[in-house]
Design a protein around this motif. Structure first.
Motif, PDB file in Angstrom:
ATOM      1  N   LEU A 157       5.773   9.441  14.704  1.00 21.37           N
ATOM      2  CA  LEU A 157       6.120   9.358  13.277  1.00 21.37           C
ATOM      3  C   LEU A 157       5.213   8.336  12.603  1.00 21.37           C
ATOM      4  CD1 LEU A 157       7.940   9.824  10.777  1.00 21.37           C
ATOM      5  CD2 LEU A 157       9.472   8.054  11.683  1.00 21.37           C
ATOM      6  N   ILE A 158       4.534   8.788  11.548  1.00 20.11           N
ATOM      7  CA  ILE A 158       3.698   7.887  10.763  1.00 20.11           C
ATOM      8  C   ILE A 158       4.369   7.695   9.411  1.00 20.11           C
ATOM      9  CG2 ILE A 158       1.424   7.513   9.740  1.00 20.11           C
ATOM     10  CD1 ILE A 158       0.379   9.613  11.727  1.00 20.11           C
ATOM     11  N   ILE A 159       4.638   6.440   9.079  1.00 17.53           N
ATOM     12  CA  ILE A 159       5.242   6.127   7.783  1.00 17.53           C
ATOM     13  C   ILE A 159       4.172   5.512   6.896  1.00 17.53           C
ATOM     14  CG2 ILE A 159       6.903   4.621   6.612  1.00 17.53           C
ATOM     15  CD1 ILE A 159       8.737   5.002   9.070  1.00 17.53           C
ATOM     16  N   LEU A 160       3.917   6.149   5.745  1.00 16.94           N
ATOM     17  CA  LEU A 160       2.923   5.630   4.811  1.00 16.94           C
ATOM     18  C   LEU A 160       3.623   5.086   3.581  1.00 16.94           C
ATOM     19  CD1 LEU A 160       0.319   8.550   4.907  1.00 16.94           C
ATOM     20  CD2 LEU A 160       0.108   6.322   6.020  1.00 16.94           C
ATOM     21  N   GLN A 161       3.354   3.821   3.299  1.00 15.01           N
ATOM     22  CA  GLN A 161       3.888   3.219   2.084  1.00 15.01           C
ATOM     23  C   GLN A 161       2.750   2.561   1.325  1.00 15.01           C
ATOM     24  OE1 GLN A 161       8.230   3.978   2.388  1.00 15.01           O
ATOM     25  NE2 GLN A 161       6.839   3.332   0.742  1.00 15.01           N
ATOM     26  N   GLY A 162       2.986   2.289   0.072  1.00 17.94           N
ATOM     27  CA  GLY A 162       1.961   1.662  -0.754  1.00 17.94           C
ATOM     28  C   GLY A 162       2.269   1.977  -2.208  1.00 17.94           C
ATOM     29  N   MET A 163       1.717   1.184  -3.112  1.00 16.02           N
ATOM     30  CA  MET A 163       1.934   1.429  -4.535  1.00 16.02           C
ATOM     31  C   MET A 163       1.298   2.772  -4.913  1.00 16.02           C
ATOM     32  SD  MET A 163       3.695  -1.201  -5.536  1.00 16.02           S
ATOM     33  CE  MET A 163       3.576  -1.472  -7.334  1.00 16.02           C
ATOM     34  N   ASP A 164       1.635   3.299  -6.092  1.00 16.60           N
ATOM     35  CA  ASP A 164       1.014   4.536  -6.556  1.00 16.60           C
ATOM     36  C   ASP A 164      -0.514   4.396  -6.549  1.00 16.60           C
ATOM     37  OD1 ASP A 164       3.378   6.058  -7.259  1.00 16.60           O
ATOM     38  OD2 ASP A 164       3.678   4.598  -8.855  1.00 16.60           O
ATOM     39  N   ALA A 165      -1.183   5.456  -6.170  1.00 21.24           N
ATOM     40  CA  ALA A 165      -2.653   5.514  -6.135  1.00 21.24           C
ATOM     41  C   ALA A 165      -3.255   4.684  -5.003  1.00 21.24           C
ATOM     42  CB  ALA A 165      -3.268   5.100  -7.473  1.00 21.24           C
ATOM     43  N   SER A 166      -2.440   4.322  -4.019  1.00 23.86           N
ATOM     44  CA  SER A 166      -2.995   3.560  -2.892  1.00 23.86           C
ATOM     45  C   SER A 166      -3.635   4.492  -1.866  1.00 23.86           C
ATOM     46  CB  SER A 166      -1.908   2.693  -2.244  1.00 23.86           C
ATOM     47  OG  SER A 166      -0.837   3.494  -1.792  1.00 23.86           O
ATOM     48  N   GLY A 167      -3.545   5.794  -2.073  1.00 26.55           N
ATOM     49  CA  GLY A 167      -4.274   6.725  -1.208  1.00 26.55           C
ATOM     50  C   GLY A 167      -3.448   7.329  -0.089  1.00 26.55           C
ATOM     51  N   LYS A 168      -2.129   7.330  -0.212  1.00 25.05           N
ATOM     52  CA  LYS A 168      -1.273   7.864   0.840  1.00 25.05           C
ATOM     53  C   LYS A 168      -1.568   9.354   1.099  1.00 25.05           C
ATOM     54  CE  LYS A 168       2.619   6.584  -1.244  1.00 25.05           C
ATOM     55  NZ  LYS A 168       2.151   5.872  -2.462  1.00 25.05           N
ATOM     56  N   GLY A 169      -1.697  10.116   0.011  1.00 22.92           N
ATOM     57  CA  GLY A 169      -1.935  11.555   0.166  1.00 22.92           C
ATOM     58  C   GLY A 169      -3.292  11.867   0.793  1.00 22.92           C
ATOM     59  N   GLY A 170      -4.315  11.203   0.286  1.00 23.62           N
ATOM     60  CA  GLY A 170      -5.672  11.459   0.779  1.00 23.62           C
ATOM     61  C   GLY A 170      -5.833  11.121   2.247  1.00 23.62           C
ATOM     62  N   ILE A 171      -5.133  10.082   2.684  1.00 21.59           N
ATOM     63  CA  ILE A 171      -5.209   9.681   4.096  1.00 21.59           C
ATOM     64  C   ILE A 171      -4.795  10.834   4.991  1.00 21.59           C
ATOM     65  CG2 ILE A 171      -3.872   8.360   5.798  1.00 21.59           C
ATOM     66  CD1 ILE A 171      -4.897   6.010   4.755  1.00 21.59           C
ATOM     67  N   VAL A 172      -3.727  11.486   4.627  1.00 21.01           N
ATOM     68  CA  VAL A 172      -3.210  12.590   5.436  1.00 21.01           C
ATOM     69  C   VAL A 172      -4.296  13.648   5.612  1.00 21.01           C
ATOM     70  CG1 VAL A 172      -1.389  14.309   5.629  1.00 21.01           C
ATOM     71  CG2 VAL A 172      -0.926  12.134   4.501  1.00 21.01           C
ATOM     72  N   ARG A 173      -4.924  14.013   4.476  1.00 23.24           N
ATOM     73  CA  ARG A 173      -5.941  15.063   4.512  1.00 23.24           C
ATOM     74  C   ARG A 173      -7.130  14.653   5.375  1.00 23.24           C
ATOM     75  NH1 ARG A 173      -6.174  15.551  -0.476  1.00 23.24           N
ATOM     76  NH2 ARG A 173      -8.028  14.379  -0.973  1.00 23.24           N
ATOM     77  N   HIS A 174      -7.559  13.413   5.258  1.00 20.52           N
ATOM     78  CA  HIS A 174      -8.770  13.010   5.965  1.00 20.52           C
ATOM     79  C   HIS A 174      -8.540  12.707   7.440  1.00 20.52           C
ATOM     80  CE1 HIS A 174     -10.304  12.741   1.871  1.00 20.52           C
ATOM     81  NE2 HIS A 174     -11.488  12.857   2.425  1.00 20.52           N
ATOM     82  N   VAL A 175      -7.456  12.031   7.736  1.00 20.11           N
ATOM     83  CA  VAL A 175      -7.215  11.659   9.131  1.00 20.11           C
ATOM     84  C   VAL A 175      -6.948  12.903   9.980  1.00 20.11           C
ATOM     85  CG1 VAL A 175      -5.604  10.446  10.656  1.00 20.11           C
ATOM     86  CG2 VAL A 175      -6.455   9.334   8.587  1.00 20.11           C
TER      87      VAL A 175
END
Lengths: 335, 335
Positions: free
Chosen positions: B124-142
């Motif tokens: 399980l990977i939990i991604l947190q961060g303020m808006d626009a911190s790149g949570k969505g893009g990380i998923v696509r790239h990693v």
């Protein structure tokens, strides 16, 4: 589904045809690469339309037309090693899949964005086929450039005890695509018609009435905005034997082999008869079946990629507008 | 988390260091490409171990060590535009992600195969961060080379009415990874601690007792075979402003912008204080937090990729054996 006999290993197309395919793919690639960060949205749309059109023009007959099941079609007459409608060979096929998967990824992004903004458009792909027909590999290749955000894969095995305590659509409904998402079902509710029939585990009255239940269910999906693509990958019994031997030989593939696969293989003809009936009873105008030759993996992947891309094209998706006042947003940001 | 000041735009590493990184990446790529269809399983394992080691050796300090939250660390002291531990620039970073994503894809296939055969290993990977911190893009790239079969992404927004009728972990538990799968949470149960605190929507006694509930929950996950990686992507407030303006300017990004993002921006310091407490209360030995500088997207993606790859490495996964008698299977196939 008229038959075309080919002879060479990779599809048997002649040199000229392959050259023409390669040229069209070059054009599509150029259009795709033409859309860079600096390109305006209007230009990007025009380039996307062009690449999409070029990719479709590769096919001498659109798979959606060619493979769709029609009354009178017979599953056992479909030559599983044929490559109808695609005038290229394996190399061109793989290149087609590469380019097409980029387009699919773009469409998925668009549909996802619309889903976030309240659209109910979504897409369900149902993959069926005998063991080793390539259901798993298709997912990986067709969505090669996909984003995990927006795609949901689920494989349906033998029902669990909990699942058996509910009606047969219960576990299906839990895995349907959310708004803006694509769901891929590796096997589906159709197993609940085919399996009890082939193995005689339930009386005919039980599985036969499911045809109507399934048709109603799929109609309600489609009318609520969920496109349904149903694909049967057809392979020859000989081809399956080769793939099973591969699985026994290759230590990285042994986990895919289960002894129950041999039981299903022993009942090949019963399965074919059961699926033939499924197509006749459940290939509807709103959710038709596509019967796809799959002895050549590259070919079935190219077909599924094209079917999917075509479906997206007909959705005419556009980028959703801003959902708040732009000036107010800008002034708050500058504050 | 000691601070290192860099000056150039892409990470500021010197030429020699970048050259060394490029050489190591060349070696890793060579090892990866060395494993072809004809390579034996033993050789493939050796090559995979080599490429894995080379990819890790790029880092001057492993991100797992460098970014792990330790008592006394302060979130607001982490320079969001720094690139600690990676001596290369953007180009090398992107190449690293490419190669690493191939490794991750291989590991995912292994874990999935084991899951099919009864193993409870999952991630399980939990991604947190303020808006626009790149949570969505990380998923696509990693997961660039990932297979939809085996990965489940879920974004947690404001709880629905139905979700509010259950305890706060109810909706979380429904999205956990199945055996052999990776689940990626874009936001998570931590929102149910941070949001009520920042907005004062629930009394302190309610959100404060959740620290213990969450720790117990995560401990039970880990002891049952689910690795938990918790990542906070930290960006500067200025960086966020730039990304928000991008979203307003680019018609293909407008759907990402919501006016509520500005409300959260207005409470930046309250959020930082709330997250600081979260790290102090819930960074455990079994499920630590990693605080990752994310003003440079390529860097945060490289870090997450490395954290994930490292986790897989420690699982020591091997291909599951055949689950039936091989001779019997072969003789039935030849019949």
């Amino acid at each position: 589904m008229p038959k075309i006999q080919r002879d060479s290993e990779d599809g048997g197309s002649d040199k000229d045809a392959r050259k023409r395919v390669a040229e069209v793919l070059d054009g599509a690639q150029k259009a795709i690469e033409g859309a860079t960060a600096g390109t305006s949205v209007a230009e990007r749309l025009a380039l996307a339309a062009k690449s999409s059109e070029l990719l479709s023009s590769v096919w001498t007959l659109p798979p959606a037309q060619r493979m769709m099941f029609h009354p009178g079609d017979r599953l056992v007459d479909v030559p599983a090693d044929d490559t109808p409608g695609f005038p290229g060979g394996k190399g061109e096929g793989q290149r087609f899949i590469d380019l097409s998967s980029g387009e699919i990824s773009r469409f998925m992004g668009l549909m996802y964005a619309n889903g976030v903004k309240g659209s109910h458009r979504r897409l369900l792909i149902i993959l069926q086929g005998m063991d080793a027909s390539g259901k798993g590999g298709i997912v990986r290749h067709v969505f090669r450039q996909g984003d995990p955000m927006g795609i949901h894969y689920h494989g349906f095995g033998a029902p669990s005890e909990e699942e058996l305590r509910h009606d047969f659509l219960w576990r299906i409904k839990r895995e349907l695509p959310r708004d803006g998402w694509v769901a891929v079902f590796d096997r589906s509710h159709y197993e609940d018609i085919v399996m009890p029939r082939v193995y005689g585990t339930q009386p005919e009255s039980v599985w036969r009435e499911r045809y109507d239940v399934v048709n109603d269910f799929e109609r309600s999906l489609v009318t609520s905005g969920c496109s349904v693509i149903k694909i049967f990958l057809t392979i020859s019994r000989d081809f399956q034997k080769g793939r099973f031997l591969d699985r026994l030989d290759d230590p990285t593939k042994r986990w895919k082999f289960d002894v129950s696969d041999l039981d299903a293989r022993d009942r090949w003809d019963d399965y074919m008869a059961a699926w033939q009936d499924v197509f006749e009873q459940t290939s509807t105008t709103y959710a038709p079946w596509y019967v796809v030759p799959a002895d050549k993996r590259w070919y079935s992947r190219a077909v599924v990629s094209e079917l999917l891309r075509t479906t997206f094209t007909t959705m005419n998706l556009t980028w959703p507008p801003l959902s708040c006042d732009e000036d107010e947003a800008r002034s708050r940001l500058s504050a």
